[in-house]
Structure formats: structure tokens, C-alpha cells
Design a protein around this motif. Structure first.
Motif, short mmCIF file in Angstrom:
data_model
loop_
_atom_site.label_atom_id
_atom_site.label_comp_id
_atom_site.label_asym_id
_atom_site.label_seq_id
_atom_site.Cartn_x
_atom_site.Cartn_y
_atom_site.Cartn_z
N ASN A 1 -22.11 54.82 -15.52
CA ASN A 1 -21.68 54.03 -15.08
C ASN A 1 -19.28 53.43 -16.11
N MET A 2 -20.16 54.66 -16.81
CA MET A 2 -18.30 55.22 -17.13
C MET A 2 -18.01 56.07 -17.19
N TYR A 3 -17.74 57.27 -16.17
CA TYR A 3 -17.66 57.67 -15.01
C TYR A 3 -16.92 56.73 -13.79
N ARG A 4 -17.84 56.49 -13.96
CA ARG A 4 -16.96 55.77 -12.81
C ARG A 4 -15.89 54.56 -12.95
N LYS A 5 -16.12 53.90 -14.04
CA LYS A 5 -14.79 52.67 -14.46
C LYS A 5 -14.01 53.43 -14.95
N MET A 6 -14.35 55.61 -15.09
CA MET A 6 -13.21 55.49 -16.45
C MET A 6 -12.43 57.13 -14.64
N GLN A 7 -13.19 56.68 -13.86
CA GLN A 7 -12.47 57.83 -12.60
C GLN A 7 -12.92 59.08 -12.77
N VAL A 8 -13.54 59.50 -13.34
CA VAL A 8 -14.19 60.83 -14.25
C VAL A 8 -15.12 60.88 -12.95
N SER A 9 -15.53 62.99 -13.26
CA SER A 9 -16.46 63.43 -12.66
C SER A 9 -17.42 64.34 -13.70
N SER A 10 -16.81 64.39 -15.25
CA SER A 10 -17.10 65.22 -16.10
C SER A 10 -17.63 64.63 -17.15
N LYS A 11 -18.20 65.49 -18.42
CA LYS A 11 -17.62 64.99 -20.06
C LYS A 11 -16.79 65.09 -20.00
N THR A 12 -15.92 66.68 -20.19
CA THR A 12 -14.52 66.93 -20.62
C THR A 12 -13.26 66.11 -19.62
N GLU A 13 -13.49 65.11 -18.21
CA GLU A 13 -12.62 64.74 -18.67
C GLU A 13 -12.62 63.25 -18.45
N ALA A 14 -13.49 62.64 -19.12
CA ALA A 14 -13.61 61.72 -19.61
C ALA A 14 -13.64 61.55 -21.20
N LEU A 15 -13.80 62.38 -21.58
CA LEU A 15 -13.38 62.81 -23.27
C LEU A 15 -11.80 62.33 -23.71
N ASN A 16 -11.33 63.86 -22.66
CA ASN A 16 -9.52 63.63 -22.28
C ASN A 16 -9.43 62.49 -22.71
N LYS A 17 -9.76 61.68 -21.19
CA LYS A 17 -8.46 61.00 -20.24
C LYS A 17 -9.28 59.82 -21.59
N ALA A 18 -10.12 59.43 -22.54
CA ALA A 18 -10.92 58.79 -23.60
C ALA A 18 -9.50 58.38 -24.81
N ARG A 19 -9.60 59.93 -24.94
CA ARG A 19 -8.67 60.70 -26.38
C ARG A 19 -7.30 60.28 -25.65
N LYS A 20 -6.74 60.72 -24.62
CA LYS A 20 -5.19 60.31 -24.15
C LYS A 20 -4.90 58.57 -23.93
N ASN A 21 -6.24 57.65 -24.00
CA ASN A 21 -5.74 56.44 -24.12
C ASN A 21 -6.40 55.38 -25.54
N ARG A 22 -6.69 56.29 -26.12
CA ARG A 22 -7.14 56.21 -27.76
C ARG A 22 -8.54 55.24 -27.40
N LEU A 23 -9.10 55.85 -26.74
CA LEU A 23 -10.99 55.41 -26.94
C LEU A 23 -11.87 55.35 -28.37
N LEU A 24 -11.56 56.26 -28.66
CA LEU A 24 -11.87 57.42 -29.02
C LEU A 24 -10.99 57.76 -30.98
N PRO A 25 -11.50 57.24 -32.30
CA PRO A 25 -10.50 57.37 -33.29
C PRO A 25 -10.22 59.14 -33.10
N ASP A 26 -9.46 58.91 -33.99
CA ASP A 26 -8.78 60.80 -33.94
C ASP A 26 -9.27 61.39 -35.17
#
Length: 65
Positions: A40-65
Motif C-alpha cells: 500500500n505504501m509503495y502504491r501511494k508513494m508511486q515507487v517500486s522498491s524499498k530504496t525508492e520509498a526511503l529516498n522519497k520519504a527522506r526527500k519529503n521529510r517523512l522520516l526523522p534525520d
């Protein structure tokens, strides 16, 4: 990305390098449920891998630094 609180929690655990099995154990839910949350996360974030999801999450500040 309109992630649910549980999806955000799973994303945080993924960012710590935990396996699906470890995340399931930590959150007291099944491996299959973890897979569904990640799907579900991958679909919502429009990514296809864990690396893409984490990079996109960091870029959009969804994860703490």
C-alpha cells in the motif's frame, strides 16, 4: 502521500534496516500484514522498491534525520 499511522510506523522500521520478519515481530502483526502495508505504501508513494520509498520519504521529510 496520505500514509496511515501504521504505514508510517512500518516505513520508520524499514529505514532502520529491519527485515519484514523483524518489523512484524516488533509490531506484533503477521508477516503478511507487513507485506500488505508495504504494498500500500509503495502504491501511494508511486515507487517500486524499498530504496525508492526511503529516498522519497527522506526527500519529503517523512522520516526523522
Amino acid at each position: 502521500f496520505d500514509l496511515t499511522p501504521r504505514e508510517q510506523e512500518v516505513l520508520l522500521h524499514l529505514s532502520k534496516g529491519l527485515s519484514y520478519e523483524q518489523i512484524a515481530d516488533n509490531l506484533n502483526i503477521s508477516y503478511g500484514t507487513i507485506r500488505k502495508h508495504i504494498e500500500n505504501m509503495y502504491r501511494k508513494m508511486q515507487v517500486s522498491s524499498k530504496t525508492e520509498a526511503l529516498n522519497k520519504a527522506r526527500k519529503n521529510r517523512l522520516l526523522p534525520d
